[in-house]
Motif scaffolding. Sequence first.
Motif, short mmCIF file in Angstrom:
data_model
loop_
_atom_site.label_atom_id
_atom_site.label_comp_id
_atom_site.label_asym_id
_atom_site.label_seq_id
_atom_site.Cartn_x
_atom_site.Cartn_y
_atom_site.Cartn_z
N MET A 60 -14.04 30.17 4.83
CA MET A 60 -13.73 30.78 4.03
C MET A 60 -13.25 31.97 5.17
SD MET A 60 -16.73 32.56 0.89
CE MET A 60 -18.00 32.35 2.05
N ALA A 61 -12.32 31.42 5.48
CA ALA A 61 -10.59 31.57 6.62
C ALA A 61 -9.98 32.63 5.43
CB ALA A 61 -10.57 30.60 7.16
N ALA A 62 -8.71 33.24 5.99
CA ALA A 62 -8.23 33.88 4.94
C ALA A 62 -7.03 34.32 5.85
CB ALA A 62 -7.92 35.99 4.56
N ASP A 63 -5.58 33.36 5.42
CA ASP A 63 -4.64 34.24 6.63
C ASP A 63 -4.91 33.43 7.69
OD1 ASP A 63 -4.41 36.58 5.06
OD2 ASP A 63 -4.97 37.85 6.00
N MET A 64 -4.82 32.07 7.18
CA MET A 64 -5.01 30.93 8.41
C MET A 64 -3.76 30.73 9.13
SD MET A 64 -7.35 27.26 8.60
CE MET A 64 -6.15 26.23 8.14
N LYS A 65 -3.43 30.69 10.22
CA LYS A 65 -2.71 30.29 10.95
C LYS A 65 -2.84 29.10 11.84
CE LYS A 65 -0.84 35.04 11.75
NZ LYS A 65 -1.13 36.39 11.87
N ILE A 66 -1.72 28.19 11.75
CA ILE A 66 -1.92 27.42 13.06
C ILE A 66 -1.63 27.37 14.41
CG2 ILE A 66 -1.27 25.06 13.81
CD1 ILE A 66 -2.60 25.50 10.81
N ALA A 87 -6.47 26.62 15.05
CA ALA A 87 -6.56 27.50 14.28
C ALA A 87 -6.95 29.05 14.43
CB ALA A 87 -6.28 26.91 12.43
N GLN A 88 -6.22 29.50 13.52
CA GLN A 88 -7.39 31.15 13.46
C GLN A 88 -7.52 31.28 12.50
OE1 GLN A 88 -5.18 33.88 16.05
NE2 GLN A 88 -6.70 32.72 18.25
N ALA A 89 -7.80 32.52 12.32
CA ALA A 89 -7.95 33.42 10.30
C ALA A 89 -8.59 34.42 10.81
CB ALA A 89 -8.72 31.84 9.87
N GLY A 92 -13.03 35.61 6.20
CA GLY A 92 -12.90 36.35 4.48
C GLY A 92 -14.69 36.21 3.85
N ILE A 93 -15.63 36.27 4.94
CA ILE A 93 -16.74 36.25 4.44
C ILE A 93 -17.53 37.82 4.43
CG2 ILE A 93 -17.67 34.00 4.55
CD1 ILE A 93 -18.65 34.63 7.58
N GLY A 94 -16.74 38.35 5.04
CA GLY A 94 -17.45 39.90 4.71
C GLY A 94 -17.31 40.69 6.42
N ALA A 95 -17.98 39.36 6.55
CA ALA A 95 -18.54 40.04 8.12
C ALA A 95 -17.87 39.90 9.18
CB ALA A 95 -19.75 38.53 8.27
N LYS A 96 -18.22 40.59 10.10
CA LYS A 96 -17.32 41.47 11.07
C LYS A 96 -18.22 40.66 12.90
CE LYS A 96 -14.46 44.39 9.30
NZ LYS A 96 -13.06 43.91 8.38
N ASP A 97 -19.36 40.51 12.81
CA ASP A 97 -20.02 39.81 13.98
C ASP A 97 -19.78 38.49 14.03
OD1 ASP A 97 -23.31 38.76 15.05
OD2 ASP A 97 -22.48 41.37 15.63
N SER A 98 -18.91 38.73 15.13
CA SER A 98 -18.62 37.65 15.76
C SER A 98 -19.91 36.06 16.05
CB SER A 98 -17.97 37.91 17.10
OG SER A 98 -17.13 38.11 17.33
N GLU A 99 -21.45 37.09 16.22
CA GLU A 99 -22.65 35.77 16.11
C GLU A 99 -22.59 35.29 15.13
OE1 GLU A 99 -25.74 36.97 18.01
OE2 GLU A 99 -24.12 37.50 19.77
N THR A 139 -14.30 23.49 19.38
CA THR A 139 -15.23 24.66 19.50
C THR A 139 -15.14 25.96 19.13
OG1 THR A 139 -14.35 23.95 21.87
CG2 THR A 139 -14.44 26.16 21.33
N LEU A 140 -15.52 26.45 17.93
CA LEU A 140 -15.67 27.09 16.96
C LEU A 140 -16.30 28.14 17.86
CD1 LEU A 140 -17.61 25.16 14.88
CD2 LEU A 140 -15.46 25.21 14.61
N SER A 141 -15.58 29.51 16.81
CA SER A 141 -15.88 30.55 17.86
C SER A 141 -15.79 31.79 16.48
CB SER A 141 -15.22 31.03 19.51
OG SER A 141 -13.28 30.27 19.00
N SER A 142 -15.86 32.87 17.39
CA SER A 142 -14.95 34.32 17.13
C SER A 142 -14.57 35.17 18.27
CB SER A 142 -16.42 34.84 16.25
OG SER A 142 -15.99 36.24 15.38
N PRO A 143 -12.83 35.04 18.62
CA PRO A 143 -12.68 35.95 19.86
C PRO A 143 -12.94 37.41 19.51
CG PRO A 143 -10.88 34.66 18.60
CD PRO A 143 -12.16 34.25 17.97
N GLY A 144 -12.53 37.76 18.16
CA GLY A 144 -13.02 39.50 18.52
C GLY A 144 -13.59 39.47 16.58
N GLU A 145 -13.35 40.71 16.11
CA GLU A 145 -14.33 41.46 15.35
C GLU A 145 -13.87 40.53 14.09
OE1 GLU A 145 -14.39 45.55 13.58
OE2 GLU A 145 -16.37 45.50 15.06
N GLY A 146 -14.15 40.11 13.12
CA GLY A 146 -13.95 39.91 11.71
C GLY A 146 -12.85 38.52 12.17
#
Length: 160
Positions: A60-66, A87-89, A92-99, A139-146
């Motif tokens: 549920m990525a939102a505002d995806m940018k290649i 790509a980054q986004a 969209g799942i409402g979660a803010k926690d990177s984990e 590589t899948l990651s959450s580089p920052g909140e949300g």
Amino acid sequence: MLAGFPEGGMAHCGWQSISIAVVAIFVLSGCGDSAPPPPTAAQAGATLKSHIDRTLKIAMAADMKITDPGGKDIPCGNGKYKRTYAAQARAGIGAKDSEIITLALVGALDSVAKYELIDVAVNLTEQKAVSKEYRTRITLSSPGEGRMEARGETECLALK
């Protein structure tokens, strides 16, 4: 009983000859070696792009940018090349926690294709996955909140 053959020996020799012949045919014909040829760099690159795009969509990525459009053959040496894509986004799942976001990405990738996680416990906000079948690494990651990010590369492969 025939001279020179023990009781039933002739029948035994016949079956043994047939067995050896059948085994030889299977070995020479490559029976059981049905592994497809490795993909080209372009084919693996297209698969990589598809897997990353589908993973982000399912997560549920939102505002995806290649951030890396790929499509370029990057020399590895020995006449082989690799391809990249990223790509980054916004999550969209409402979660803010990177984990939690990274866990959602891992689950999404698992529904897209068979990948094996490596270095799982090292960093819970970044997970690396490899597919021997598709010759790709993601590589899948959450580089920052949300935020969510997926980047990958192919193995070094032939152009044709």
